[in-house]
Design an enzyme around this catalytic site. Structure first.
Site, PDB file in Angstrom:
ATOM      1  N   LYS A 207     -12.064  -8.645  10.394  1.00 28.13           N
ATOM      2  CA  LYS A 207     -13.026  -7.545  10.570  1.00 28.13           C
ATOM      3  C   LYS A 207     -14.435  -8.070  10.359  1.00 28.13           C
ATOM      4  CE  LYS A 207      -9.907  -3.913   9.075  1.00 28.13           C
ATOM      5  NZ  LYS A 207      -9.559  -3.035   7.960  1.00 28.13           N
TER       6      LYS A 207
ATOM      7  N   GLY B 298     -12.195  -4.005   2.209  1.00 29.41           N
ATOM      8  CA  GLY B 298     -13.575  -3.613   2.478  1.00 29.41           C
ATOM      9  C   GLY B 298     -14.155  -2.721   1.400  1.00 29.41           C
TER      10      GLY B 298
ATOM     11  N   ARG C 179       0.833  -1.215   0.000  1.00 24.91           N
ATOM     12  CA  ARG C 179       0.000   0.000   0.000  1.00 24.91           C
ATOM     13  C   ARG C 179       0.866   1.263   0.000  1.00 24.91           C
ATOM     14  NH1 ARG C 179      -5.037  -1.494   4.115  1.00 24.91           N
ATOM     15  NH2 ARG C 179      -6.403  -2.355   2.497  1.00 24.91           N
TER      16      ARG C 179
ATOM     17  N   GLY D 190      -5.273  -5.432   2.741  1.00 25.69           N
ATOM     18  CA  GLY D 190      -3.925  -5.416   3.322  1.00 25.69           C
ATOM     19  C   GLY D 190      -3.406  -6.803   3.656  1.00 25.69           C
TER      20      GLY D 190
END
Ligand code: 3PG
Ligand code: MG
Length: 394
Positions: free
Chosen positions: A198, A371, A37, A348
């Site tokens: 998550k 997401g 990233r 990630g």
């Protein structure tokens, strides 16, 4: 998509505020385990700085409690890596919202990193007063954080309303282009793999996703929530008990679309040295932690993946960072890499897994986003993109 792009803005002599997604995975000692990233964010920064802008970059890292700085969530390791990649010193600015000496000293070509924006009170709630203050720091706001485009927060949304110029960075624009093309008319069957830690934010997008795809493979805490929904036991594993009803509803509404794991790898503690035990679901004890899926489950999943026309993958199916619990995610990765489908992977941790297993060159498209890309796939308008469009049209 009609928004202004950074490349169209004359930034010479201007102060440019870039919101990147530098939310990289780290090990327990704070070492960056995958810098994809950061590398993906470099072109925007280089472009602005080389054209004579004074550049401020910020990002969130993790999910810290707002209003207090913590070493564990500091962007300090990111500042070091960014300095290396840019070949210039990138100072990290701790309390930056109201400007100050560091701001007055910014010169064309400088790049500074503004400490984790989620340390600021009001960031996550998209607080207007905070956004207005931050807007005063710059002449041009550039959002290049595609991986955070599904969040309406002060640095991804609010600030764009108060700056003189709001534009999209090259990464944000390229991701939207690529995913838009790949997912406009996906070759069927469309198989989605959604895992990771998550649970709550992803579970809520699963219903819409289930309607779009032909098979929905779940892993991690999401799979555990589905196991609970079928009346199974998960011991003390990660799950979202409040969303068991939602998982049940999805299973009812889409019969056969969501395969439930049949075997799992358990341990008694969450650690790299914990002893792994393969168990069937009905053998799980109250003190067990599910840390990976078992071979019968990966065989089931791999079969679905092998027959896919298009695959979207976000989230590992086990704790792949620990060798003893990496086999499930490795098998999924191999199945995705080995299939002849168009494969899209993102997020990630997913990128970190793909790089760990050395299969990046056999994935058709790798997105920085997890997401955000699930919400894009769901057909949702991403708030960070919507605000750039709104600014372009007004
Ligand atoms: C991600 O890792 O998916 C993005 O950086 C967004 O992070 P968040 O889920 O904490 O908002
Ligand atoms: Mg993440």
């Amino acid at each position: 998509m009609s928004f202004k792009r950074l490349s169209e803005v004359d930034v010479r002599g201007k102060r440019v505020f870039i919101r990147s997604d530098l939310n990289v995975p780290q090990d327990d000692d704070g070492n960056i385990t995958d810098d994809s990233r950061i590398r993906a964010s470099v072109p925007a920064i280089k472009d602005a700085a080389s054209r004579g802008a004074a550049v401020m970059v910020t990002s969130h890292l993790g999910r810290p409690s707002e209003g207090q700085w913590s070493a564990a969530d500091s962007l300090a390791p990111v500042a070091r890596r960014l300095s290396e990649l840019l070949g210039q010193d990138v100072p990290l600015i701790r309390d930056w919202v109201s400007g100050g000496a560091w701001h007055a000293a910014l010169a064309p070509g400088d790049v500074v990193l503004l400490e984790n924006c989620r340390f600021n009170k009001g960031e996550k709630k998209d607080d207007e007063a905070l956004a207005q203050k931050m807007a005063l720091l710059c002449d041009v706001y550039c959002n290049d954080a595609f991986a955070t485009a599904h969040r309406a927060e002060a640095t991804t949304h609010g600030i764009a309303l108060f700056v003189p110029i709001a534009c999209a960075g090259p990464l944000l624009a390229a991701e939207l282009d690529a995913l838009g093309k790949a997912l406009a008319q996906p070759k069927r069957p469309l198989v989605a793999i959604v895992g990771g830690a998550k649970v709550s934010t992803k579970l809520t997008v699963l219903r819409a996703l289930a309607a779009k795809v032909d098979a929905l493979i779940v892993g991690g805490g999401i799979a555990n929530t589905f196991i609970l929904a079928t009346g199974g036991r998960i011991g003390k594993s990660l799950a979202e008990p409040d969303l068991v009803g939602e998982a049940e509803g999805i299973l009812k509404a889409f019969p056969g679309k969501v395969p439930i794991p049949v075997d799992v790898v358990c341990a008694k503690e969450f650690s790299a040295t914990a002893a792994p035990t393969l168990k069937k679901l009905d053998e799980i004890a109250d003190d067990d932690l599910i840390l990976d899926v078992g071979p019968a489950t990966t065989a089931l999943f791999s079969k679905l993946i092998a027959h896919a026309g298009t695959i979207v993958w976000n989230g590992p199916v086990g704790v792949f960072e620990f060798d003893a619990f990496a086999a499930g995610t490795r098998a999924i990765g191999d199945a995705v890499a080995g299939s002849s489908s168009f494969s899209i992977a993102g997020g990630g941790d997913t990128i970190a897994a793909i790089n760990t297993f050395g299969i990046a060159d056999r994935i058709s498209y790798i997105s920085t986003a997890g997401g955000a890309f699930l919400e894009f796939l769901e057909g949702k308008t991403l708030p960070a993109v919507a605000v750039l469009e709104r600014r372009a049209s007004s």
